[in-house]
Motif scaffolding. Structure first.
Motif, mmCIF file in Angstrom:
data_model
loop_
_atom_site.group_PDB
_atom_site.id
_atom_site.type_symbol
_atom_site.label_atom_id
_atom_site.label_comp_id
_atom_site.label_asym_id
_atom_site.label_seq_id
_atom_site.Cartn_x
_atom_site.Cartn_y
_atom_site.Cartn_z
ATOM 1 N N SER A 161 0.861 -1.183 0.000
ATOM 2 C CA SER A 161 0.000 0.000 0.000
ATOM 3 C C SER A 161 0.895 1.229 0.000
ATOM 4 O O SER A 161 1.735 1.387 0.887
ATOM 5 N N ALA A 205 -5.218 7.555 0.067
ATOM 6 C CA ALA A 205 -6.429 7.236 -0.683
ATOM 7 C C ALA A 205 -7.241 8.475 -1.023
ATOM 8 O O ALA A 205 -8.204 8.376 -1.786
ATOM 9 N N ARG A 265 -6.193 9.895 4.550
ATOM 10 C CA ARG A 265 -6.505 8.469 4.617
ATOM 11 C C ARG A 265 -5.378 7.670 3.958
ATOM 12 O O ARG A 265 -5.261 7.672 2.728
ATOM 13 N N TRP A 292 -3.489 4.715 2.141
ATOM 14 C CA TRP A 292 -3.945 3.608 1.303
ATOM 15 C C TRP A 292 -3.897 2.327 2.126
ATOM 16 O O TRP A 292 -2.915 2.068 2.821
ATOM 17 N N THR A 346 -8.446 -0.800 -0.016
ATOM 18 C CA THR A 346 -8.847 0.407 -0.734
ATOM 19 C C THR A 346 -9.324 0.048 -2.143
ATOM 20 O O THR A 346 -8.684 -0.725 -2.855
ATOM 21 N N ARG A 379 -14.228 3.218 1.474
ATOM 22 C CA ARG A 379 -12.983 2.575 1.040
ATOM 23 C C ARG A 379 -12.513 3.058 -0.326
ATOM 24 O O ARG A 379 -11.440 2.669 -0.787
ATOM 25 N N ALA A 402 -10.943 5.302 -3.212
ATOM 26 C CA ALA A 402 -9.900 6.320 -3.335
ATOM 27 C C ALA A 402 -10.333 7.416 -4.300
ATOM 28 O O ALA A 402 -11.049 7.172 -5.272
ATOM 29 N N SER A 441 -10.004 -3.580 -5.737
ATOM 30 C CA SER A 441 -8.721 -3.479 -5.033
ATOM 31 C C SER A 441 -7.635 -4.214 -5.800
ATOM 32 O O SER A 441 -7.912 -5.098 -6.625
#
Length: 365
Positions: free
Chosen positions: A46, A50, A56, A58, A62, A205, A207, A256
Motif C-alpha cells: 500500500s 487514498a 486516509r 492507502w 482500498t 474505502r 480512493a 482493489s
C-alpha cells in the motif's frame, strides 16, 4: 518520506524497492500493488494516500476505479448469459434487440462487440448533450447511430461504449442488466472485492482520483474517443458518490489490487473459479486470440481475446491513468498495480520489470 506499507515474500524485494522509489520521487501518491502465485499472495503493498487531502492512508482494501480494466468484467457478465443459453456469441444482436439492427448494424454480433469490432468505439456526436449518467439516452444514441466502419472489418477499443452496448444486449436478450449479471452472478461466484455500483457500506474505502498533470485528459492518444459524453475524465465528476454508485461498465468498476491480482492468477486455471463459472468451452473462448490487427484507439497492433489483450508474455488489461493487471504466461503469477494518480503506464511497467514481465503491447500471440 512516506513509507510503503505491506509485505513481500522472499525473492520479491525488488517490487517494494520500485514502489518506494515511485513514492519518493512523487510519481505516485496513492496505489495498491499485489502479486499472487500458486494460490497465495506474495506481494501486498500500500503506497501513499487514498484521498486528495492525504488524510486516509492507502489500505489493502482500498477500492479504486481502474478505467478500462473494468471491461474484462463486462465480458464476464455477458458470457454468463451466453452460458445460460439466453444469448449466442455469433448470432446477430438484432435477433433479440431488433431496434439495434438498423443503419448497417443488422448483422453485428455479440462476439464483435466483445472484441471491439462492432464499429462503435465512441458515442455519436448526437450524444454530446447527454448527461454522463443518462444510461437510457446513451444506449439509444448507439441504437440510432450508424457504425463508423462495417462491423467485423476493423478494430478499435470501444472506449466508453462497451458497457452500454453489453447492457443493452442483456436487457433485450436476457431480461437482466449488466449490473445485475455482474453483481449477482459473477462477483459472488468469483468472490471478488469489485463492484459496478459501490454499496453504501463500501463507499468509505474508495480512493479519490487526481491528475498527475492538470492537462492530462488532453494528452491522451485516446482523447477523441473519450469526449462524449462529457465528464468521464473529470475527477470532480468521477469522485462523486453518484458516479461511484452508478454502472458505467466501460470504465467504472471499483476494486482493489489484491482482488485483481488474485483474479488474474486464477484466470487461466482450468480447474479455477473462472473456468467453473463459464464452463470449459466458454473459458477457452474467453482466453483464445480472437483478432489481431491495428487498434485505432490503442494506436498499435494488438491481439484481443474476449475482453483481454494477449501476447506471448501475458494476458492483461489496463486502463487510462496507469492501472494495469495481468497474468504472466512466463512466470505464472497474477499481478495488479492500481493507482489513483492519473498518468501514464510507466509506473506499472517498472513494477512489471521488477517481476521479469514486460507490459509493452506486442501484436502477435
Amino acid at each position: 518520506m512516506v513509507k510503503v506499507e505491506g509485505f513481500v515474500a522472499d525473492g520479491y524485494e525488488a517490487v517494494r524497492e520500485v514502489v518506494q522509489e515511485l513514492v519518493d520521487d512523487g510519481r505516485e501518491t496513492g496505489a495498491g500493488v499485489s502479486v499472487w502465485r500458486d494460490g497465495r499472495e506474495v506481494v501486498r503493498l500500500s503506497a501513499g494516500w487514498a484521498d486528495a487531502g492525504r488524510s486516509r492512508p492507502w489500505q489493502p482494501g482500498t477500492l479504486v476505479q481502474p478505467y478500462s480494466l473494468s471491461k474484462a468484467f463486462v465480458t464476464l457478465a455477458a458470457l454468463v448469459v451466453v452460458r445460460d443459453g439466453a444469448l449466442a456469441l455469433d448470432e446477430p444482436i438484432a435477433a433479440s434487440w431488433p431496434a439495434y439492427g438498423v443503419n448497417g448494424k443488422e448483422g453485428t454480433t455479440l462476439r464483435q462487440v466483445l472484441t471491439h469490432q462492432a464499429g462503435q468505439p465512441r458515442f455519436p456526436a448526437e450524444a454530446g448533450g447527454l448527461d454522463l449518467l443518462d444510461d437510457a439516452g446513451l444506449r439509444e444514441s448507439l441504437v440510432r447511430a450508424a457504425p463508423e466502419y462495417v462491423p467485423g472489418t476493423s478494430l478499435g477499443e470501444h472506449a466508453l461504449t462497451y458497457g452500454h452496448l453489453v447492457d443493452g444486449i442483456l436487457r433485450a436478450g436476457a431480461g437482466t442488466t449488466l449490473g445485475e449479471a455482474f453483481n449477482e452472478v459473477v462477483r459472488p461466484a468469483l468472490e471478488l472485492d469489485a463492484w459496478f455500483g459501490v454499496p453504501d457500506d463500501a463507499l468509505d474505502r474508495v480512493a479519490d482520483l487526481e491528475y498527475a498533470d492538470p492537462n492530462w485528459p488532453n494528452l491522451l492518444h485516446a482523447a477523441p474517443w473519450l469526449r462524449i459524453p462529457d465528464g468521464a475524465l473529470d475527477v470532480e465528476r468521477v469522485n462523486s458518490r453518484a458516479w461511484r454508485q452508478s454502472v458505467f461498465g466501460a470504465v467504472n468498476l471499483h476494486t482493489s489490487a489484491s482482488a485483481m491480482a488474485r483474479f488474474f492468477a486464477e484466470l487461466t486455471d482450468e480447474q479455477g473459479p473462472v473456468a467453473a463459472l463459464l464452463g470449459p468451452g466458454l473459458h477457452a473462448d474467453l482466453l483464445a486470440p480472437q483478432i489481431t490487427d491495428f487498434d485505432e484507439v490503442f494506436g498499435t497492433r494488438i491481439t484481443w481475446t474476449l475482453g483481454f489483450v494477449r501476447d506471448h508474455g501475458k494476458i492483461a488489461k489496463g486502463g487510462i491513468g496507469g492501472s494495469a493487471a495481468w497474468w504472466s504466461r512466463k512466470h505464472r503469477h497474477g499481478c495488479a498495480y492500481l493507482t489513483r494518480r492519473l498518468d501514464d503506464h510507466s509506473r506499472a511497467a517498472q513494477v512489471a520489470a521488477a517481476l521479469g514481465d514486460d507490459l509493452t503491447v506486442v501484436g502477435e500471440d
